[in-house]
Design a protein around this motif. Structure first.
Motif, PDB file in Angstrom:
ATOM      1  N   LEU A 183       0.863  -1.182   0.000  1.00 56.62           N
ATOM      2  CA  LEU A 183       0.000   0.000   0.000  1.00 56.62           C
ATOM      3  C   LEU A 183       0.897   1.229   0.000  1.00 56.62           C
ATOM      4  N   GLN A 184       0.896   1.966  -1.079  1.00 53.15           N
ATOM      5  CA  GLN A 184       1.721   3.149  -1.169  1.00 53.15           C
ATOM      6  C   GLN A 184       1.191   4.238  -0.235  1.00 53.15           C
ATOM      7  N   ALA A 185       2.112   4.954   0.411  1.00 54.49           N
ATOM      8  CA  ALA A 185       1.701   6.036   1.303  1.00 54.49           C
ATOM      9  C   ALA A 185       0.917   7.105   0.541  1.00 54.49           C
ATOM     10  N   GLU A 186       1.288   7.332  -0.725  1.00 50.89           N
ATOM     11  CA  GLU A 186       0.563   8.320  -1.524  1.00 50.89           C
ATOM     12  C   GLU A 186      -0.878   7.886  -1.762  1.00 50.89           C
ATOM     13  N   SER A 187      -1.085   6.589  -1.982  1.00 47.98           N
ATOM     14  CA  SER A 187      -2.443   6.087  -2.186  1.00 47.98           C
ATOM     15  C   SER A 187      -3.265   6.196  -0.911  1.00 47.98           C
ATOM     16  N   ALA A 188      -2.635   5.902   0.237  1.00 51.65           N
ATOM     17  CA  ALA A 188      -3.336   6.044   1.506  1.00 51.65           C
ATOM     18  C   ALA A 188      -3.699   7.499   1.766  1.00 51.65           C
ATOM     19  N   ALA A 189      -2.787   8.414   1.440  1.00 54.17           N
ATOM     20  CA  ALA A 189      -3.072   9.838   1.620  1.00 54.17           C
ATOM     21  C   ALA A 189      -4.220  10.280   0.718  1.00 54.17           C
ATOM     22  N   ALA A 190      -4.238   9.768  -0.515  1.00 54.80           N
ATOM     23  CA  ALA A 190      -5.331  10.116  -1.424  1.00 54.80           C
ATOM     24  C   ALA A 190      -6.668   9.598  -0.904  1.00 54.80           C
ATOM     25  N   LEU A 191      -6.669   8.399  -0.322  1.00 55.80           N
ATOM     26  CA  LEU A 191      -7.905   7.853   0.239  1.00 55.80           C
ATOM     27  C   LEU A 191      -8.395   8.703   1.409  1.00 55.80           C
ATOM     28  N   VAL A 192      -7.488   9.098   2.286  1.00 56.36           N
ATOM     29  CA  VAL A 192      -7.881   9.945   3.418  1.00 56.36           C
ATOM     30  C   VAL A 192      -8.448  11.265   2.926  1.00 56.36           C
ATOM     31  N   GLU A 193      -7.847  11.822   1.887  1.00 54.99           N
ATOM     32  CA  GLU A 193      -8.345  13.086   1.330  1.00 54.99           C
ATOM     33  C   GLU A 193      -9.745  12.910   0.747  1.00 54.99           C
ATOM     34  N   GLU A 194      -9.981  11.796   0.070  1.00 52.38           N
ATOM     35  CA  GLU A 194     -11.314  11.535  -0.489  1.00 52.38           C
ATOM     36  C   GLU A 194     -12.345  11.371   0.619  1.00 52.38           C
ATOM     37  N   VAL A 195     -11.966  10.672   1.682  1.00 48.72           N
ATOM     38  CA  VAL A 195     -12.885  10.501   2.808  1.00 48.72           C
ATOM     39  C   VAL A 195     -13.193  11.853   3.444  1.00 48.72           C
ATOM     40  N   SER A 196     -12.179  12.676   3.622  1.00 45.21           N
ATOM     41  CA  SER A 196     -12.378  13.997   4.207  1.00 45.21           C
ATOM     42  C   SER A 196     -13.317  14.838   3.353  1.00 45.21           C
ATOM     43  N   ARG A 197     -13.161  14.766   2.056  1.00 42.19           N
ATOM     44  CA  ARG A 197     -14.031  15.544   1.173  1.00 42.19           C
ATOM     45  C   ARG A 197     -15.475  15.056   1.236  1.00 42.19           C
ATOM     46  N   LEU A 198     -15.654  13.742   1.264  1.00 42.39           N
ATOM     47  CA  LEU A 198     -17.011  13.201   1.356  1.00 42.39           C
ATOM     48  C   LEU A 198     -17.672  13.566   2.680  1.00 42.39           C
ATOM     49  N   VAL A 199     -16.891  13.548   3.756  1.00 45.41           N
ATOM     50  CA  VAL A 199     -17.435  13.928   5.062  1.00 45.41           C
ATOM     51  C   VAL A 199     -17.903  15.380   5.034  1.00 45.41           C
ATOM     52  N   ASP A 200     -17.118  16.241   4.388  1.00 45.72           N
ATOM     53  CA  ASP A 200     -17.498  17.652   4.298  1.00 45.72           C
ATOM     54  C   ASP A 200     -18.778  17.851   3.502  1.00 45.72           C
ATOM     55  N   GLU A 201     -19.021  16.973   2.527  1.00 45.89           N
ATOM     56  CA  GLU A 201     -20.208  17.113   1.688  1.00 45.89           C
ATOM     57  C   GLU A 201     -21.473  16.622   2.378  1.00 45.89           C
ATOM     58  N   LEU A 202     -21.320  15.777   3.392  1.00 45.82           N
ATOM     59  CA  LEU A 202     -22.476  15.230   4.101  1.00 45.82           C
ATOM     60  C   LEU A 202     -22.741  16.030   5.373  1.00 45.82           C
ATOM     61  N   ASN A 203     -23.988  16.050   5.757  1.00 44.11           N
ATOM     62  CA  ASN A 203     -24.367  16.701   7.003  1.00 44.11           C
ATOM     63  C   ASN A 203     -24.063  15.748   8.161  1.00 44.11           C
ATOM     64  N   ASP A 216       3.614  10.120  10.914  1.00 40.39           N
ATOM     65  CA  ASP A 216       3.063  10.310   9.571  1.00 40.39           C
ATOM     66  C   ASP A 216       1.565  10.047   9.564  1.00 40.39           C
ATOM     67  N   LEU A 217       1.157   9.038  10.317  1.00 37.82           N
ATOM     68  CA  LEU A 217      -0.260   8.680  10.358  1.00 37.82           C
ATOM     69  C   LEU A 217      -1.079   9.794  11.010  1.00 37.82           C
ATOM     70  N   ARG A 218      -0.546  10.381  12.068  1.00 38.81           N
ATOM     71  CA  ARG A 218      -1.272  11.479  12.722  1.00 38.81           C
ATOM     72  C   ARG A 218      -1.412  12.671  11.779  1.00 38.81           C
ATOM     73  N   THR A 219      -0.339  12.988  11.077  1.00 37.73           N
ATOM     74  CA  THR A 219      -0.405  14.089  10.110  1.00 37.73           C
ATOM     75  C   THR A 219      -1.396  13.775   9.000  1.00 37.73           C
ATOM     76  N   LEU A 220      -1.378  12.522   8.574  1.00 38.12           N
ATOM     77  CA  LEU A 220      -2.249  12.102   7.481  1.00 38.12           C
ATOM     78  C   LEU A 220      -3.720  12.236   7.845  1.00 38.12           C
ATOM     79  N   CYS A 221      -4.065  11.865   9.068  1.00 39.80           N
ATOM     80  CA  CYS A 221      -5.469  11.806   9.475  1.00 39.80           C
ATOM     81  C   CYS A 221      -5.912  13.026  10.284  1.00 39.80           C
ATOM     82  N   SER A 222      -5.099  14.065  10.295  1.00 36.98           N
ATOM     83  CA  SER A 222      -5.409  15.211  11.158  1.00 36.98           C
ATOM     84  C   SER A 222      -6.693  15.921  10.747  1.00 36.98           C
ATOM     85  N   ARG A 223      -7.052  15.865   9.477  1.00 41.58           N
ATOM     86  CA  ARG A 223      -8.242  16.578   9.007  1.00 41.58           C
ATOM     87  C   ARG A 223      -9.529  15.793   9.192  1.00 41.58           C
ATOM     88  N   LEU A 224      -9.418  14.539   9.553  1.00 45.14           N
ATOM     89  CA  LEU A 224     -10.612  13.711   9.687  1.00 45.14           C
ATOM     90  C   LEU A 224     -11.340  14.008  10.990  1.00 45.14           C
TER      91      LEU A 224
END
Length: 474
Positions: free
Chosen positions: A310-330, A364-372
């Motif tokens: 699992l590439q770190a870049e792919s994991a970061a992209a997944l976290v970013e997608e999750v963060s964006r979806l969370v922002d779109e939902l109430n 790295d994981l804390r930085t990655l998931c800080s926006r969630l």
């Protein structure tokens, strides 16, 4: 070569295509038999003949030639199927297939892709395993954009245009599991759940979950052949694990978003979406189990701690997608779905790190998931105890990978531990372990995809254990 071309121009299109295919077999087959060495390539003139007489891309604007009819094209596909089926040497099959369908970066590539889609679709229909094996190699070595296009053709043929034919594709798994492994990787790259059109059809999802449930090892067939670093940039992931993980984590949020849009538009698609929840739960369980199998494969090939599946870049992209979806939902109306997605993400990150599939530090994981948003399980994973590996642990580097070991259960009773913690809040606490009396944490409770609310604590994981103590969160 010009004499050969003029002779081919005098033939009918089907006969000319057969002659070029025969010429490829003779020239490349003879080159392979001369001795060991790199696979022979095609000369520019031979490539031109292939493109003009097989893929119908004329090289001379002044020469008007007849194109193949639909019947002739079907006959050519049958000839190709027969050729690859009857060719007994795997090396020659692979070289000829690559010579026909390797992308050249020119206008003939569109014709190549059209012919390839039809050939692989026919091979599935008539179960031509040699072609499927060649297609698996092609999917592994080609840029993901083209792999996604081939996946789209196959999904349209077997899931959309003729839905009842999905059983034909499903049965291919026993004949060519390696092809199915690469196809799963391609369809997970195609359907990223970013929109309704890019959400996997129910039939496709059900088929993929059925394949993996029946044989989880199908996701790791890439490791049956030596992995090389010579693959071109932009090709598919080494395994389908990242794409499947994306499905499991994003599904609750994406389907909630789709359900909201369906209600707004007055559609009844929400009922269909709800039917997929059970499948994603089963898929999540299977992915976590495969991570344990992956550790064995990495160890056998001496890649544990060296290859980031699992590439770190792919994991970061997944976290970013999750963060964006969370922002779109109430959050008030989608709190359960948000927590479910974050729980699955936390489980997957922990198991991936513990088994050596994801190489990153907890910082790295804390930085990655800080926006969630806050999630109890994710907090445990990011702040759980870490024991540095012993010196004999091989390729693991503490600066890159905080390898986790389970803490030994404390002999102190739970009641005594609790009283000690209350009396001395600043004292060092003993390592926690799952209490057998807790219904969701009991290690003796059977593993089932229907169990809910299973907090997965970092200290409770034993990567070398045979039993799998985790349950997917629904």
């Amino acid at each position: 070569m010009s004499d050969i071309r003029h002779a081919l121009l005098r033939r009918d299109p089907l006969s000319a295509a057969k002659e070029v295919l025969y010429h490829l077999d003779i020239s490349l087959g003879s080159a392979l038999q001369t001795g060991p060495g790199p696979a022979p390539g095609l000369e520019k003139n031979t490539v031109d003949l292939v493109e003009e007489f097989i893929f119908q891309v004329s090289k001379d604007r002044n020469v008007q030639r007849k194109r193949m009819s639909c019947v002739q094209e079907l006959q050519l596909l049958e000839i190709m199927c027969s050729y690859f089926q009857e060719q007994s040497k795997e090396s020659i099959r692979q070289v000829i297939f690559s010579a026909l369908f390797v992308l050249q970066g020119n206008k003939a590539d569109e014709s190549r892709m059209a012919m390839l889609g039809k050939l692989v679709s026919m091979a599935i229909a008539v179960c031509r395993v040699p072609i499927l094996e060649c297609a698996a190699t092609w999917l592994q070595r080609t840029h993901s954009a083209w792999c996604v296009r081939l996946a789209r053709v196959l999904v349209d043929d077997y899931c959309t245009l003729v839905p009842c034919s999905i059983s034909t594709l499903q049965n291919i798994c026993s004949a060519s599991p390696r092809f199915c492994c690469q196809l799963i990787t391609a369809v997970t790259a195609l359907y990223d759940l970013s929109s309704e059109d890019l959400t996997p059809p129910h039939a496709l999802l059900e088929m993929v979950v059925g394949w993996i449930t029946e044989d989880p090892g199908i996701l790791l067939l890439t490791f049956n052949t030596p992995l090389t670093s010579s693959l071109p940039i932009g090709c598919l992931e080494v395994t389908p694990l990242m794409g499947l993980l994306r499905w499991c984590v994003k599904a609750p949020l994406a389907y909630q978003k789709g359900r909201k849009l369906s209600l707004t538009n007055g559609n009844t698609d929400a009922e269909k979406m709800a039917g997929c929840e059970e499948l994603y739960s089963k898929l999540h369980l299977s992915v976590l189990q495969v991570f344990l199998m992956l550790q064995v494969h990495l160890t056998k090939q001496n890649l544990l701690g060296r290859l980031a599946v699992l590439q770190a870049e792919s994991a970061a992209a997944l976290v970013e997608e999750v963060s964006r979806l969370v922002d779109e939902l109430n959050p008030l109306h989608a709190a359960n779905e948000i927590q479910l997605a974050l729980d699955r993400l936390a489980q997957a990150l922990q198991v991936a790190m513990a088994t050596g599939a994801l190489l990153c530090t907890r910082e790295d994981l804390r930085t990655l998931c800080s926006r969630l948003p806050h999630n109890n399980l994710l907090q445990l994973v990011m702040s759980g105890p870490v024991v540095q590996p012993p010196p004999h642990s091989g390729p693991f580097q503490p600066s890159l990978y905080p390898y986790m070991h389970p803490a030994r259960p404390s002999p102190i009773s739970p009641h005594a531990t609790h009283q000690a913690a209350l009396s001395s809040p600043h004292a060092a606490r003993p390592a926690l372990s799952p209490l057998p009396t807790h219904p969701a944490l009991s290690p003796h409770r059977p593993l089932t995809p229907h169990t809910t609310h299973s907090p997965l604590a970092p200290h409770a994981f034993h990567p070398a254990a045979m039993a799998f103590p985790y349950r997917p969160i629904r």
